[in-house]
Design a protein around this motif. Sequence first.
Motif, PDB file in Angstrom:
ATOM      1  N   ASN A  75       0.816  -1.212   0.000  1.00 28.33           N
ATOM      2  CA  ASN A  75       0.000   0.000   0.000  1.00 28.33           C
ATOM      3  C   ASN A  75       0.848   1.259   0.000  1.00 28.33           C
ATOM      4  O   ASN A  75       0.461   2.273  -0.593  1.00 28.33           O
ATOM      5  N   GLU A  76       2.003   1.189   0.644  1.00 31.21           N
ATOM      6  CA  GLU A  76       2.903   2.346   0.643  1.00 31.21           C
ATOM      7  C   GLU A  76       3.406   2.635  -0.772  1.00 31.21           C
ATOM      8  O   GLU A  76       3.426   3.798  -1.207  1.00 31.21           O
ATOM      9  N   ILE A  77       3.789   1.578  -1.483  1.00 33.79           N
ATOM     10  CA  ILE A  77       4.232   1.750  -2.871  1.00 33.79           C
ATOM     11  C   ILE A  77       3.082   2.222  -3.745  1.00 33.79           C
ATOM     12  O   ILE A  77       3.233   3.130  -4.577  1.00 33.79           O
ATOM     13  N   LEU A  78       1.900   1.615  -3.573  1.00 33.37           N
ATOM     14  CA  LEU A  78       0.738   1.996  -4.374  1.00 33.37           C
ATOM     15  C   LEU A  78       0.373   3.463  -4.157  1.00 33.37           C
ATOM     16  O   LEU A  78       0.129   4.200  -5.133  1.00 33.37           O
ATOM     17  N   ASP A  79       0.341   3.907  -2.906  1.00 36.28           N
ATOM     18  CA  ASP A  79       0.008   5.311  -2.612  1.00 36.28           C
ATOM     19  C   ASP A  79       0.988   6.257  -3.291  1.00 36.28           C
ATOM     20  O   ASP A  79       0.597   7.320  -3.804  1.00 36.28           O
ATOM     21  N   LEU A  80       2.249   5.865  -3.310  1.00 31.05           N
ATOM     22  CA  LEU A  80       3.259   6.703  -3.948  1.00 31.05           C
ATOM     23  C   LEU A  80       3.066   6.727  -5.460  1.00 31.05           C
ATOM     24  O   LEU A  80       3.216   7.778  -6.104  1.00 31.05           O
ATOM     25  N   LEU A  81       2.719   5.595  -6.041  1.00 30.30           N
ATOM     26  CA  LEU A  81       2.470   5.540  -7.483  1.00 30.30           C
ATOM     27  C   LEU A  81       1.256   6.388  -7.858  1.00 30.30           C
ATOM     28  O   LEU A  81       1.249   7.064  -8.898  1.00 30.30           O
ATOM     29  N   VAL A  82       0.224   6.361  -7.015  1.00 31.03           N
ATOM     30  CA  VAL A  82      -0.955   7.195  -7.245  1.00 31.03           C
ATOM     31  C   VAL A  82      -0.561   8.669  -7.220  1.00 31.03           C
ATOM     32  O   VAL A  82      -0.978   9.463  -8.074  1.00 31.03           O
ATOM     33  N   LYS A  83       0.261   9.026  -6.258  1.00 33.72           N
ATOM     34  CA  LYS A  83       0.729  10.408  -6.136  1.00 33.72           C
ATOM     35  C   LYS A  83       1.483  10.846  -7.386  1.00 33.72           C
ATOM     36  O   LYS A  83       1.254  11.944  -7.917  1.00 33.72           O
ATOM     37  N   LYS A  84       2.378   9.988  -7.894  1.00 35.78           N
ATOM     38  CA  LYS A  84       3.165  10.339  -9.073  1.00 35.78           C
ATOM     39  C   LYS A  84       2.284  10.399 -10.323  1.00 35.78           C
ATOM     40  O   LYS A  84       2.490  11.251 -11.201  1.00 35.78           O
ATOM     41  N   ALA A  85       1.298   9.509 -10.413  1.00 36.50           N
ATOM     42  CA  ALA A  85       0.390   9.532 -11.561  1.00 36.50           C
ATOM     43  C   ALA A  85      -0.397  10.841 -11.587  1.00 36.50           C
ATOM     44  O   ALA A  85      -0.608  11.431 -12.662  1.00 36.50           O
ATOM     45  N   LYS A  86      -0.803  11.314 -10.429  1.00 43.83           N
ATOM     46  CA  LYS A  86      -1.532  12.583 -10.353  1.00 43.83           C
ATOM     47  C   LYS A  86      -0.639  13.758 -10.739  1.00 43.83           C
ATOM     48  O   LYS A  86      -1.146  14.803 -11.180  1.00 43.83           O
ATOM     49  N   GLN A  87       0.670  13.589 -10.593  1.00 39.76           N
ATOM     50  CA  GLN A  87       1.617  14.631 -10.990  1.00 39.76           C
ATOM     51  C   GLN A  87       1.904  14.608 -12.480  1.00 39.76           C
ATOM     52  O   GLN A  87       2.633  15.468 -12.981  1.00 39.76           O
ATOM     53  N   GLY A  88       1.356  13.619 -13.185  1.00 39.94           N
ATOM     54  CA  GLY A  88       1.558  13.540 -14.624  1.00 39.94           C
ATOM     55  C   GLY A  88       2.619  12.561 -15.059  1.00 39.94           C
ATOM     56  O   GLY A  88       2.933  12.456 -16.256  1.00 39.94           O
ATOM     57  N   VAL A  89       3.184  11.806 -14.113  1.00 37.26           N
ATOM     58  CA  VAL A  89       4.188  10.794 -14.448  1.00 37.26           C
ATOM     59  C   VAL A  89       3.482   9.553 -14.995  1.00 37.26           C
ATOM     60  O   VAL A  89       2.458   9.131 -14.442  1.00 37.26           O
ATOM     61  N   GLU A  90       4.006   8.980 -16.063  1.00 44.09           N
ATOM     62  CA  GLU A  90       3.433   7.749 -16.607  1.00 44.09           C
ATOM     63  C   GLU A  90       3.765   6.587 -15.671  1.00 44.09           C
ATOM     64  O   GLU A  90       4.931   6.313 -15.399  1.00 44.09           O
ATOM     65  N   VAL A  91       2.745   5.889 -15.201  1.00 46.84           N
ATOM     66  CA  VAL A  91       2.934   4.754 -14.290  1.00 46.84           C
ATOM     67  C   VAL A  91       2.288   3.515 -14.896  1.00 46.84           C
ATOM     68  O   VAL A  91       1.100   3.517 -15.216  1.00 46.84           O
ATOM     69  N   ARG A  92       3.070   2.456 -15.053  1.00 43.49           N
ATOM     70  CA  ARG A  92       2.566   1.174 -15.565  1.00 43.49           C
ATOM     71  C   ARG A  92       3.016   0.063 -14.623  1.00 43.49           C
ATOM     72  O   ARG A  92       4.187   0.011 -14.246  1.00 43.49           O
ATOM     73  N   VAL A  93       2.089  -0.828 -14.284  1.00 45.83           N
ATOM     74  CA  VAL A  93       2.382  -1.936 -13.358  1.00 45.83           C
ATOM     75  C   VAL A  93       1.916  -3.247 -13.973  1.00 45.83           C
ATOM     76  O   VAL A  93       0.784  -3.357 -14.450  1.00 45.83           O
ATOM     77  N   ILE A  94       2.799  -4.249 -13.955  1.00 41.65           N
ATOM     78  CA  ILE A  94       2.445  -5.624 -14.309  1.00 41.65           C
ATOM     79  C   ILE A  94       2.648  -6.477 -13.060  1.00 41.65           C
ATOM     80  O   ILE A  94       3.703  -6.407 -12.421  1.00 41.65           O
ATOM     81  N   TYR A  95       1.632  -7.269 -12.704  1.00 45.33           N
ATOM     82  CA  TYR A  95       1.764  -8.162 -11.560  1.00 45.33           C
ATOM     83  C   TYR A  95       1.274  -9.548 -11.967  1.00 45.33           C
ATOM     84  O   TYR A  95       0.489  -9.693 -12.904  1.00 45.33           O
ATOM     85  N   ASP A  96       1.750 -10.566 -11.293  1.00 41.45           N
ATOM     86  CA  ASP A  96       1.328 -11.932 -11.591  1.00 41.45           C
ATOM     87  C   ASP A  96       0.143 -12.294 -10.703  1.00 41.45           C
ATOM     88  O   ASP A  96       0.217 -12.156  -9.471  1.00 41.45           O
ATOM     89  N   SER A  97      -0.947 -12.764 -11.308  1.00 40.23           N
ATOM     90  CA  SER A  97      -2.160 -13.041 -10.545  1.00 40.23           C
ATOM     91  C   SER A  97      -1.981 -14.194  -9.559  1.00 40.23           C
ATOM     92  O   SER A  97      -2.651 -14.246  -8.531  1.00 40.23           O
ATOM     93  N   TRP A  98      -1.073 -15.114  -9.867  1.00 40.85           N
ATOM     94  CA  TRP A  98      -0.821 -16.233  -8.958  1.00 40.85           C
ATOM     95  C   TRP A  98       0.114 -15.809  -7.829  1.00 40.85           C
ATOM     96  O   TRP A  98      -0.160 -16.049  -6.651  1.00 40.85           O
ATOM     97  N   GLY A  99       1.209 -15.170  -8.180  1.00 42.20           N
ATOM     98  CA  GLY A  99       2.166 -14.729  -7.166  1.00 42.20           C
ATOM     99  C   GLY A  99       1.614 -13.649  -6.260  1.00 42.20           C
ATOM    100  O   GLY A  99       2.046 -13.506  -5.112  1.00 42.20           O
TER     101      GLY A  99
END
Length: 328
Positions: free
Chosen positions: A160-184
């Motif tokens: 959640n700490e990483i996610l909150d930071l990514l949300v903050k950067k996205a709102k600043q106009g930074v391009e944010v892309r995340v790939i995660y594995d559904s099993w892992g």
Amino acid sequence: MNFDWSLLFNIVVVVNAVLAIFTVFREKRDIAAIWAWLLVLVFLPLVGFIAYAFLGRKLPKNRLFKLHKHVQMQLDERLNEQRKQLGHNAKTPADEVVLRSRTAVDMFMTTDAAFLSRQNKVHIYTNGNDLFHRVIEDIEGAKKSIHIEFYTFYNDQIGNEILDLLVKKAKQGVEVRVIYDSWGSMGTTRKFFQPLIDAGGHAFPFLNTRSVLLDFRINFRDHRKIIVIDGTIGYTGGFNIGDQYLGRKKKFGHWRDTHIRIIGSGVFGLQARFILDWNATSPRDQIDEEEVEAKYFPVTTTKGNVNMQIVSSGPDSDCNRLRWATSS
């Protein structure tokens, strides 16, 4: 009239053998895998085909090679520019290591188009707390893009700490892309990433598999751990995003793993791998070829003391490159 069970048995054996041969040879694979699956399918008719459905099927190549040639072309152009700036003929202790490992270096260049990146700055992390402290600092400083790809991205304190930071950067106009594995990342759903998506970011499960229950190809898991920030800072290694990797779970105790932070042209290999995986995963929000060169592969003048190759394997690989290298 007596039914001829032996005839039925012979027909089933022949049909099963034909289907086994067709199934195995319709996809390119190494000779060891061919013989292994033939034996399984022939001697375990029903069970073998069920196992193959989960473990043996490959993915369509047209889904895995988008942008491959274009990305490699941009990498080659960038490296040519860097060689001129850094002095390609300069001899360093790292160059001597390359000469002694020339066979492996050449093999990776041939089988994976893995360019040799010179004069990188590399820092090694073996403690999760130290690693994520630096990762958070680098994400905070991102100006253009943040690309993250992890096997495990848990919905816990560090997640959640990483996610909150990514949300903050996205709102600043930074391009944010995340790939995660559904099993892992079991337990982490698309709803978890909704705040990021609402902020203008992007998040998809690897190969867009939303449910582990509906994902029959359990052999195609995304075990990569990649972070690329502004195309200039890269991370890869063994740590995932989860509290257990910071020693916060009593069940796991202190977690010892290895991760590296890269500054230099070695980051380009991580960036290229992420772009390939992203375009294979995302049904929309594809990374356009016209954006690749200037936006994701900026020229760097870093002068470090580490040479490296970024070598990857996966469902788009016809051979196990890393196994070949370690056994050669």
